[in-house]
Motif scaffolding. Sequence first.
Motif: not given
Length: 171
Positions: A42-51
């Motif tokens: 779930n690559s959006p989860a990585v974006s969410t973690a970074l944000e």
Amino acid sequence: MRNLILFIILSLLLSCDIPGKKEVNLLILKLSYLENSIQEINSPAVSTALEGYKENIDLVKKCVDSIDNKFIQKINNYKGIRKACPEFFTNYKITIKNLESQNKQLKDFKSDISNDIIILDSIPFFIELEERNVQRISDDILNLLDLYNFIVSINDSLYLPIKEYAEKQCL
């Protein structure tokens, strides 16, 4: 049901008589499993973690004056997200491209074998090369999954405690 369909496909693929075609079909099947593995990320989860990391760090800089040792350890661990996310996104894009490229390459190779374009003596050599390519992609996906799990687990364990601590300091 999915396993039954894959079993039927595998049985059909393995029943081929053309030398090398069976091995290519197995590589195509392995590549399809690898594609399924990468789709579970779930690559959006990585974006969410970074944000979330960026928001929390800004909050900490803005509100936290004195820091205890436990909080410093959490922040140091949390900084792993900042370092891991760019590597994840780069590797993710490269791995997706490699999967697409290898899939096309195997289909073309299978077509070349079926059309007798490749000399029979050369087929084992080319199969070995393709096996190495598929194994390299498999290794890349395993590394990518490790990186993904690291990012998600750090975010799951530290996002909320750091946010709550910083917000408490802002009051």
